[in-house]
Design a protein around this motif. Structure first.
Motif, short mmCIF file in Angstrom:
data_model
loop_
_atom_site.label_atom_id
_atom_site.label_comp_id
_atom_site.label_asym_id
_atom_site.label_seq_id
_atom_site.Cartn_x
_atom_site.Cartn_y
_atom_site.Cartn_z
N THR A 165 0.84 -1.19 0.00
CA THR A 165 0.00 0.00 0.00
C THR A 165 0.88 1.24 0.00
OG1 THR A 165 -1.88 1.08 1.10
CG2 THR A 165 -0.23 0.07 2.51
N ILE A 166 0.25 2.40 -0.09
CA ILE A 166 0.96 3.67 -0.27
C ILE A 166 0.66 4.62 0.88
CG2 ILE A 166 0.96 5.80 -1.66
CD1 ILE A 166 2.47 3.81 -3.14
N PHE A 167 1.68 5.35 1.31
CA PHE A 167 1.50 6.43 2.28
C PHE A 167 2.19 7.68 1.73
CE2 PHE A 167 3.54 8.48 6.14
CZ PHE A 167 2.43 9.23 6.47
N THR A 224 2.23 7.41 -10.39
CA THR A 224 3.28 6.63 -11.03
C THR A 224 3.62 5.40 -10.19
OG1 THR A 224 4.22 8.62 -12.04
CG2 THR A 224 5.65 6.70 -11.88
N ALA A 225 3.70 5.59 -8.87
CA ALA A 225 4.04 4.48 -7.98
C ALA A 225 2.98 3.39 -8.03
CB ALA A 225 4.22 4.99 -6.55
N VAL A 226 1.71 3.78 -8.00
CA VAL A 226 0.62 2.79 -8.05
C VAL A 226 0.62 2.08 -9.39
CG1 VAL A 226 -1.88 2.47 -7.94
CG2 VAL A 226 -0.77 4.05 -6.37
N ALA A 227 0.78 2.84 -10.47
CA ALA A 227 0.79 2.24 -11.80
C ALA A 227 1.97 1.29 -11.97
CB ALA A 227 0.85 3.35 -12.86
N ASP A 228 3.05 1.53 -11.23
CA ASP A 228 4.24 0.67 -11.31
C ASP A 228 4.14 -0.55 -10.39
OD1 ASP A 228 5.39 2.29 -13.17
OD2 ASP A 228 6.79 3.28 -11.80
N PHE A 241 -5.54 1.14 -2.57
CA PHE A 241 -5.29 2.55 -2.83
C PHE A 241 -6.62 3.29 -2.84
CE2 PHE A 241 -4.74 5.93 -6.16
CZ PHE A 241 -3.83 6.72 -5.47
N ASN A 242 -6.61 4.56 -2.45
CA ASN A 242 -7.83 5.38 -2.58
C ASN A 242 -7.48 6.74 -3.15
OD1 ASN A 242 -7.90 7.62 -0.29
ND2 ASN A 242 -7.01 5.78 0.62
N SER A 243 -8.42 7.36 -3.81
CA SER A 243 -8.14 8.65 -4.45
C SER A 243 -9.43 9.45 -4.66
CB SER A 243 -7.47 8.43 -5.80
OG SER A 243 -7.24 9.67 -6.45
N LYS A 244 -9.27 10.78 -4.64
CA LYS A 244 -10.34 11.69 -5.06
C LYS A 244 -9.83 12.59 -6.19
CE LYS A 244 -9.28 15.05 -1.40
NZ LYS A 244 -8.51 15.94 -2.29
N VAL A 245 -8.72 12.17 -6.80
CA VAL A 245 -8.13 12.93 -7.91
C VAL A 245 -8.57 12.29 -9.23
CG1 VAL A 245 -5.98 13.69 -8.98
CG2 VAL A 245 -6.14 13.53 -6.49
N PRO A 246 -9.35 13.01 -10.05
CA PRO A 246 -9.89 12.43 -11.29
C PRO A 246 -8.85 11.78 -12.19
CG PRO A 246 -10.98 14.50 -10.83
CD PRO A 246 -9.87 14.37 -9.83
N ILE A 289 -8.02 8.41 -10.77
CA ILE A 289 -9.17 7.51 -10.92
C ILE A 289 -9.29 7.04 -12.35
CG2 ILE A 289 -11.68 7.37 -10.77
CD1 ILE A 289 -11.50 9.34 -8.41
N SER A 290 -9.16 7.98 -13.28
CA SER A 290 -9.28 7.64 -14.69
C SER A 290 -8.19 6.68 -15.14
CB SER A 290 -9.22 8.92 -15.54
OG SER A 290 -9.24 8.63 -16.92
N LYS A 291 -6.94 6.93 -14.71
CA LYS A 291 -5.82 6.10 -15.13
C LYS A 291 -5.95 4.68 -14.59
CE LYS A 291 -1.75 5.30 -16.95
NZ LYS A 291 -1.57 5.27 -18.43
N LEU A 292 -6.28 4.55 -13.32
CA LEU A 292 -6.38 3.22 -12.72
C LEU A 292 -7.59 2.46 -13.26
CD1 LEU A 292 -5.37 3.81 -8.99
CD2 LEU A 292 -3.97 3.03 -10.89
#
Length: 550
Positions: free
Chosen positions: A49-51, A265-269, A275-280, A283-286
């Motif tokens: 996971t990511i911090f 980039t880290a998540v995509a790699d 992971f969680n996000s509120k950044v469009p 969200i779109s990339k994943l």
């Protein structure tokens, strides 16, 4: 009286820490010194996971600031554990509790045999130490400070005229809390407040507890303990053999510490499986990767306009903005519905005031919705005698592309009705710029709220920052006090509806919209056994002990 759960009627005002603690976010630091080396996702039996990196020297972050990060939830426990909707609260570190009929005292009994990860006993003294520490700590989420300040003797303890909080007493494995007034959401807040070990902070000034060496190798009380921390790089967790509950099936959790601008980039790699996000853009990339299973969850994250109605020592407040008609015109001028759909698809939700319409029990359906009406905006500006030659200074601090697109769209909406705007990013620390320097007219900020009392608390005369910006409207005082003291759902609803009624004429804060959060799980690697997800900024029961790696 043994309590196994507390149902939503006790806390209908609470939908949702961060917390982004305090509700503000600093602009990302893009300096190359933030580059880090993370643990690569090569161990098939480990969950990654990511911090988000908190600056140079990041280790384990304090759960008293932002509670919801997965690695904190599975390492530190509270007196109660919330369900995923934060509407039901079961005992966790306690076996039972007894509230007084008047709501002014509580007796909590800890479970027998509780241990810290180093094998030492977890006692009621640790609970007392933690609450007292939070009262003096500098980096503590406001929801804890405000609540614990209602304990008898808290004021004297904070002012250092007393060596202990008189309203907290320990008798064996029991701790009694005496309050100066009822606190309606005490149990929900205790479900978020992490208990820390007293023996882990010997000789530490709790004002700066968050920088103590403790966080380089913390002693935990959850289902996992810390195996290794590499500063600015990663944290590894393994099952805690001293945890009395069900042992987790996943044998290692790796937390990669990554600068905020490098997270996608880290998540995509492959550096994260959860992971969680509120950044469009994220969200779109994943969402392009079929391996990621996603779930949108409601949160009380407000994206809202604030007005500088006080000015500063060298720049007086804009007189036009002090007219409610001008502020109302600004609201009508912004096409919030279109902006939510175009910039924040899937997660944007229009809300006119502090309570979203989806919360039917607490929403005041008689309020003005302030729908997009540029002609109405022009009419109000004309009635107010607004000088269209003046330029309003509009500031922001969240600098991701979606946020910038939002600011630019708002500027276009305002200029379309005759309001000239100069848009700029804050140059320094967001909190200082917003509330102390105050060299602007309008700003757009975010707030991740624990409950409605946090949103409406910004109108309170006792709030640490907002009176410096918007002054104080005494009309809020009575219903706000009724809200924070109420333990009955109907009383809470009545207070909230009255607060909304005041808001619609006051208009010193304006939600552009609220944002949901998207939870992502790598379905090819992780089986969550049907986990029900909730707000990722708060601690709740994920059933993590049942999760398995595929």
């Amino acid at each position: 009286m043994k309590k196994k759960s507390l149902i939503a009627s006790l806390v209908s005002c609470m939908l949702l820490l961060t917390a982004c603690g305090g509700g503000t976010e600093k602009p990302a630091d893009t300096d190359k010194k933030n580059e880090t080396t993370s643990a690569q996702n090569t161990d098939e039996k480990a969950l990654y996971t990511i911090f988000s990196k908190q600056g140079e020297g990041t280790n384990f972050d304090t759960p008293w600031w932002n509670r919801g990060d997965l690695y904190k939830v599975i390492t530190f426990r509270s007196l109660f554990k919330a369900n995923n909707t934060l509407t039901e609260f079961n005992p966790d570190l306690i076996s039972e509790y007894k509230p007084a009929n008047d709501g002014l005292s509580y007796e909590f009994t800890l479970k027998d045999g509780l241990k810290w990860s180093d094998g030492k006993d977890l006692t009621a003294d640790d609970v007392k130490f933690s609450i007292e520490g939070a009262l003096r700590g500098a980096k503590v989420n406001g929801i804890y400070s405000a609540t614990f300040s209602k304990i008898e003797g808290a004021k004297e303890y904070k002012e250092k005229t007393a060596e202990t909080v008189s309203g907290l007493t320990v008798d064996g494995n029991k701790i009694t809390m005496k309050l100066t007034q009822p606190v309606g959401n005490l149990i929900p807040i205790l479900s978020q407040f992490a208990i820390l070990p007293k023996h882990g902070f010997e000789g530490v000034d709790m004002l700066q507890y968050n920088t103590a060496d403790f966080w380089k190798n913390p002693i935990t009380n959850g289902m996992y303990k810390v195996e290794e921390i590499v500063t600015d790089s990663y944290i590894t967790l393994v099952p805690n053999e001293n945890y009395e509950g069900t042992a987790p099936k996943i044998q290692k959790v790796v937390v990669n510490i990554v600068p905020s601008e490098s997270i996608l980039t880290a998540v995509a790699d492959g550096q994260a499986d959860f992971f969680n996000s509120k950044v469009p853009a994220e969200i779109s990339k994943l969402s392009e990767n079929a391996a990621w299973e996603k779930s949108a969850v409601d949160t009380l994250f407000y994206y809202y306009l604030v007005f500088n109605l006080t000015g500063n020592d060298t720049r007086p407040a804009n007189k036009a903005l002090q007219d409610p008609k001008v502020r109302e015109a600004i609201y009508y001028a912004i096409d919030r519905e279109s902006l939510a759909k175009s910039i924040y698809p899937e997660i944007g939700e229009v809300a006119s005031l502090g309570v979203p319409a989806r919360d039917t029990a607490n929403y005041n359906d008689t309020i003005n919705k302030f729908g997009y009406d540029p002609e109405k905006a022009k009419s109000l500006l004309s009635e107010a005698g607004y000088d269209t030659n003046q330029t309003l200074e509009f500031r922001y601090y969240m600098a991701d592309q979606s946020s910038v697109s939002l600011y630019e769209a708002i500027v276009a909406n305002l200029e379309a009705v005759g309001i000239k705007v100069n848009l700029q990013k804050f140059a320094g620390d967001a909190t200082q710029e917003l509330f102390d320097i105050r060299n602007y007219d309008i700003a757009l900020k975010g707030l991740s709220a624990f409950g409605y009392d946090e949103w409406y608390g910004e109108y309170s005369a006792t709030h640490g920052n907002f009176p410096k910006l918007i002054g104080h409207n005494e009309s809020y005082d009575k219903p706000y006090n009724e809200l924070i003291q109420a333990t009955d759902a109907n009383a809470k609803a009545a207070a909230l509806k009255e607060l909304q009624s005041i808001e619609q004429t006051d208009l010193t804060k304006m939600p552009v919209f609220m944002l949901k959060n998207m939870i992502f799980v790598n379905g090819e690697k992780v089986d969550t056994k049907g986990a029900q997800f909730g707000n990722p900024w708060f601690a709740y029961d994920l059933g993590f002990e049942n999760w398995e790696m595929k």
